[in-house]
Design a protein around this motif. Sequence first.
Motif, PDB file in Angstrom:
ATOM      1  N   ILE A   1     -14.377  28.997  13.074  1.00  0.00           N
ATOM      2  CA  ILE A   1     -15.460  29.984  12.925  1.00  0.00           C
ATOM      3  C   ILE A   1     -14.894  31.397  13.054  1.00  0.00           C
ATOM      4  O   ILE A   1     -15.269  32.309  12.299  1.00  0.00           O
ATOM      5  CB  ILE A   1     -16.572  29.748  13.967  1.00  0.00           C
ATOM      6  N   THR A   2     -13.981  31.581  14.003  1.00  0.00           N
ATOM      7  CA  THR A   2     -13.370  32.901  14.202  1.00  0.00           C
ATOM      8  C   THR A   2     -12.623  33.344  12.946  1.00  0.00           C
ATOM      9  O   THR A   2     -12.709  34.503  12.526  1.00  0.00           O
ATOM     10  CB  THR A   2     -12.404  32.869  15.395  1.00  0.00           C
ATOM     11  N   GLU A   3     -11.886  32.410  12.342  1.00  0.00           N
ATOM     12  CA  GLU A   3     -11.100  32.744  11.164  1.00  0.00           C
ATOM     13  C   GLU A   3     -11.961  32.941   9.926  1.00  0.00           C
ATOM     14  O   GLU A   3     -11.688  33.814   9.100  1.00  0.00           O
ATOM     15  CB  GLU A   3     -10.069  31.637  10.904  1.00  0.00           C
ATOM     16  N   GLU A   4     -13.002  32.141   9.774  1.00  0.00           N
ATOM     17  CA  GLU A   4     -13.806  32.160   8.538  1.00  0.00           C
ATOM     18  C   GLU A   4     -15.004  33.093   8.615  1.00  0.00           C
ATOM     19  O   GLU A   4     -15.495  33.566   7.585  1.00  0.00           O
ATOM     20  CB  GLU A   4     -14.288  30.742   8.204  1.00  0.00           C
ATOM     21  N   GLY A   5     -15.522  33.344   9.823  1.00  0.00           N
ATOM     22  CA  GLY A   5     -16.693  34.195   9.966  1.00  0.00           C
ATOM     23  C   GLY A   5     -17.955  33.579   9.400  1.00  0.00           C
ATOM     24  O   GLY A   5     -18.924  34.286   9.096  1.00  0.00           O
ATOM     25  N   SER A   6     -17.974  32.261   9.256  1.00  0.00           N
ATOM     26  CA  SER A   6     -19.116  31.564   8.639  1.00  0.00           C
ATOM     27  C   SER A   6     -19.114  30.122   9.107  1.00  0.00           C
ATOM     28  O   SER A   6     -18.060  29.469   9.123  1.00  0.00           O
ATOM     29  CB  SER A   6     -19.004  31.626   7.116  1.00  0.00           C
ATOM     30  N   LEU A   7     -20.312  29.607   9.469  1.00  0.00           N
ATOM     31  CA  LEU A   7     -20.411  28.205   9.865  1.00  0.00           C
ATOM     32  C   LEU A   7     -20.143  27.292   8.672  1.00  0.00           C
ATOM     33  O   LEU A   7     -19.503  26.244   8.808  1.00  0.00           O
ATOM     34  CB  LEU A   7     -21.792  27.913  10.453  1.00  0.00           C
ATOM     35  N   THR A   8     -20.635  27.684   7.508  1.00  0.00           N
ATOM     36  CA  THR A   8     -20.443  26.854   6.310  1.00  0.00           C
ATOM     37  C   THR A   8     -18.961  26.766   5.941  1.00  0.00           C
ATOM     38  O   THR A   8     -18.440  25.673   5.692  1.00  0.00           O
ATOM     39  CB  THR A   8     -21.236  27.429   5.124  1.00  0.00           C
ATOM     40  N   LEU A   9     -18.296  27.920   5.913  1.00  0.00           N
ATOM     41  CA  LEU A   9     -16.874  27.920   5.562  1.00  0.00           C
ATOM     42  C   LEU A   9     -16.040  27.204   6.617  1.00  0.00           C
ATOM     43  O   LEU A   9     -15.066  26.520   6.291  1.00  0.00           O
ATOM     44  CB  LEU A   9     -16.381  29.350   5.369  1.00  0.00           C
TER      45      LEU A   9
ATOM     46  N   GLN B   1     -22.606  21.462   8.170  1.00  0.00           N
ATOM     47  CA  GLN B   1     -23.042  22.639   8.908  1.00  0.00           C
ATOM     48  C   GLN B   1     -23.778  22.271  10.191  1.00  0.00           C
ATOM     49  O   GLN B   1     -23.552  22.914  11.230  1.00  0.00           O
ATOM     50  CB  GLN B   1     -23.903  23.552   8.029  1.00  0.00           C
ATOM     51  N   PRO B   2     -24.655  21.256  10.190  1.00  0.00           N
ATOM     52  CA  PRO B   2     -25.287  20.865  11.464  1.00  0.00           C
ATOM     53  C   PRO B   2     -24.268  20.455  12.525  1.00  0.00           C
ATOM     54  O   PRO B   2     -24.448  20.770  13.708  1.00  0.00           O
ATOM     55  CB  PRO B   2     -26.170  19.692  11.065  1.00  0.00           C
ATOM     56  N   ALA B   3     -23.193  19.789  12.119  1.00  0.00           N
ATOM     57  CA  ALA B   3     -22.173  19.382  13.086  1.00  0.00           C
ATOM     58  C   ALA B   3     -21.469  20.601  13.669  1.00  0.00           C
ATOM     59  O   ALA B   3     -21.169  20.651  14.875  1.00  0.00           O
ATOM     60  CB  ALA B   3     -21.165  18.451  12.423  1.00  0.00           C
ATOM     61  N   VAL B   4     -21.218  21.605  12.826  1.00  0.00           N
ATOM     62  CA  VAL B   4     -20.586  22.831  13.315  1.00  0.00           C
ATOM     63  C   VAL B   4     -21.538  23.571  14.247  1.00  0.00           C
ATOM     64  O   VAL B   4     -21.132  24.089  15.301  1.00  0.00           O
ATOM     65  CB  VAL B   4     -20.158  23.733  12.142  1.00  0.00           C
ATOM     66  N   SER B   5     -22.825  23.617  13.890  1.00  0.00           N
ATOM     67  CA  SER B   5     -23.819  24.287  14.737  1.00  0.00           C
ATOM     68  C   SER B   5     -23.923  23.607  16.099  1.00  0.00           C
ATOM     69  O   SER B   5     -24.027  24.271  17.142  1.00  0.00           O
ATOM     70  CB  SER B   5     -25.182  24.286  14.050  1.00  0.00           C
ATOM     71  N   TYR B   6     -23.875  22.264  16.095  1.00  0.00           N
ATOM     72  CA  TYR B   6     -23.939  21.526  17.356  1.00  0.00           C
ATOM     73  C   TYR B   6     -22.711  21.841  18.222  1.00  0.00           C
ATOM     74  O   TYR B   6     -22.832  22.065  19.436  1.00  0.00           O
ATOM     75  CB  TYR B   6     -24.006  20.024  17.068  1.00  0.00           C
ATOM     76  N   ALA B   7     -21.536  21.870  17.583  1.00  0.00           N
ATOM     77  CA  ALA B   7     -20.320  22.187  18.327  1.00  0.00           C
ATOM     78  C   ALA B   7     -20.368  23.610  18.874  1.00  0.00           C
ATOM     79  O   ALA B   7     -19.934  23.873  20.009  1.00  0.00           O
ATOM     80  CB  ALA B   7     -19.097  22.010  17.428  1.00  0.00           C
ATOM     81  N   LEU B   8     -20.919  24.545  18.104  1.00  0.00           N
ATOM     82  CA  LEU B   8     -21.036  25.913  18.567  1.00  0.00           C
ATOM     83  C   LEU B   8     -21.949  25.986  19.775  1.00  0.00           C
ATOM     84  O   LEU B   8     -21.685  26.735  20.733  1.00  0.00           O
ATOM     85  CB  LEU B   8     -21.544  26.816  17.445  1.00  0.00           C
ATOM     86  N   GLY B   9     -23.026  25.195  19.775  1.00  0.00           N
ATOM     87  CA  GLY B   9     -23.917  25.161  20.933  1.00  0.00           C
ATOM     88  C   GLY B   9     -23.179  24.700  22.187  1.00  0.00           C
ATOM     89  O   GLY B   9     -23.372  25.257  23.279  1.00  0.00           O
ATOM     90  N   ARG B  10     -22.334  23.688  22.033  1.00  0.00           N
ATOM     91  CA  ARG B  10     -21.571  23.200  23.181  1.00  0.00           C
ATOM     92  C   ARG B  10     -20.564  24.263  23.649  1.00  0.00           C
ATOM     93  O   ARG B  10     -20.332  24.418  24.851  1.00  0.00           O
ATOM     94  CB  ARG B  10     -20.838  21.920  22.803  1.00  0.00           C
ATOM     95  N   LEU B  11     -19.981  24.980  22.691  1.00  0.00           N
ATOM     96  CA  LEU B  11     -19.039  26.046  23.054  1.00  0.00           C
ATOM     97  C   LEU B  11     -19.747  27.166  23.811  1.00  0.00           C
ATOM     98  O   LEU B  11     -19.200  27.712  24.787  1.00  0.00           O
ATOM     99  CB  LEU B  11     -18.375  26.608  21.793  1.00  0.00           C
ATOM    100  N   ARG B  12     -20.967  27.498  23.382  1.00  0.00           N
ATOM    101  CA  ARG B  12     -21.721  28.552  24.065  1.00  0.00           C
ATOM    102  C   ARG B  12     -22.028  28.161  25.504  1.00  0.00           C
ATOM    103  O   ARG B  12     -21.970  28.983  26.419  1.00  0.00           O
ATOM    104  CB  ARG B  12     -22.997  28.838  23.280  1.00  0.00           C
ATOM    105  N   THR B  13     -22.327  26.893  25.705  1.00  0.00           N
ATOM    106  CA  THR B  13     -22.576  26.411  27.065  1.00  0.00           C
ATOM    107  C   THR B  13     -21.283  26.427  27.880  1.00  0.00           C
ATOM    108  O   THR B  13     -21.273  26.844  29.058  1.00  0.00           O
ATOM    109  CB  THR B  13     -23.138  24.978  27.022  1.00  0.00           C
TER     110      THR B  13
END
Length: 300
Positions: free
Chosen positions: A17-25, A34-46
């Motif tokens: 995400i840091t490198e691409e600046g986009s959840l889709t990319l 994209q849902p899997a990336v969003s779920y992983a981002l939620g875990r990272l935020r926690t």
Amino acid sequence: MDILDIDLNLLRVLHAITEEGSLTLAGNRLGLSQPAVSYALGRLRTLFNDPLFVRTGNAMLPTSTALELRAPVRRVMSAAQEALRHAERFIPAQSTRTFHLALSDIGEMVFLPPVCEKLHMAAPGIRLEVVQLPQPQIEEALRNGRLDAAIGNIPTLKTSTRYAPLFHEAYVCMTSKRPGVTKQKLLLDEYVAFSHVFVASTEHSHRMIEDFLRQQKIHRKIALQIPHFSAVPGILKSTGWALTLPRRAAEYFNGSGNFSLFELPVTVPEVEVTLHWHENFEESDANRWFRQLLMEVLAE
């Protein structure tokens, strides 16, 4: 927080995400939806107790915490990739890996052309990245794999790295070629009569030569102090000033025959240029091949 309690795949997502600046990319890069990336981002935020990324238009902009994490996460990814390379047989002609080499600016000018020529012929898919680091940082970079090798006069590294001598280097005086400046060796009065350019390089050998001249009570008129060697030829040609520098560099600059090279009026100790690597990579096939290539090209 213990590494055993963390799903390290989350760091792959954070890096993407840091490198691409986009959840889709980032998902495309990792082969995730994209849902899997969003779920992983939620875990990272926690995990980091921080939003990490804020959506602005179509982009995901990193927070200050995400920016602070960028460098260490990149190092983790690089280290993991390096570990995986040990499971692969290194075939130079087929490899696409990147080697990292520490060189001074004068080393770039004098050493890089023949090294790149050899690399291009032997392993056209390999990428070389040259960096300039302060000498106190080189040992750590070699140890953790951010550098594969370092070349220079770096005696402080000899106690903490493996090394091989490449050649010994003498210093000479160079000035523009002109009538009345024809002899091979300068007298001391002639040497100090020049206006001199002083290159304030961090390379140990250059500082050593300057210290030696001061110890001999040889005081020169410094007309110009600059941090790098690249501008020197044009300056000497237009001013008639002089520069004390390694013979190989002087011969490189004098390829067009525009300059006169002189032996120094005092016997200056030769310096030893060495190739350094870390024992952690002593048995690495790739590192060993790269070291051998450098020695074949540069050693006396």
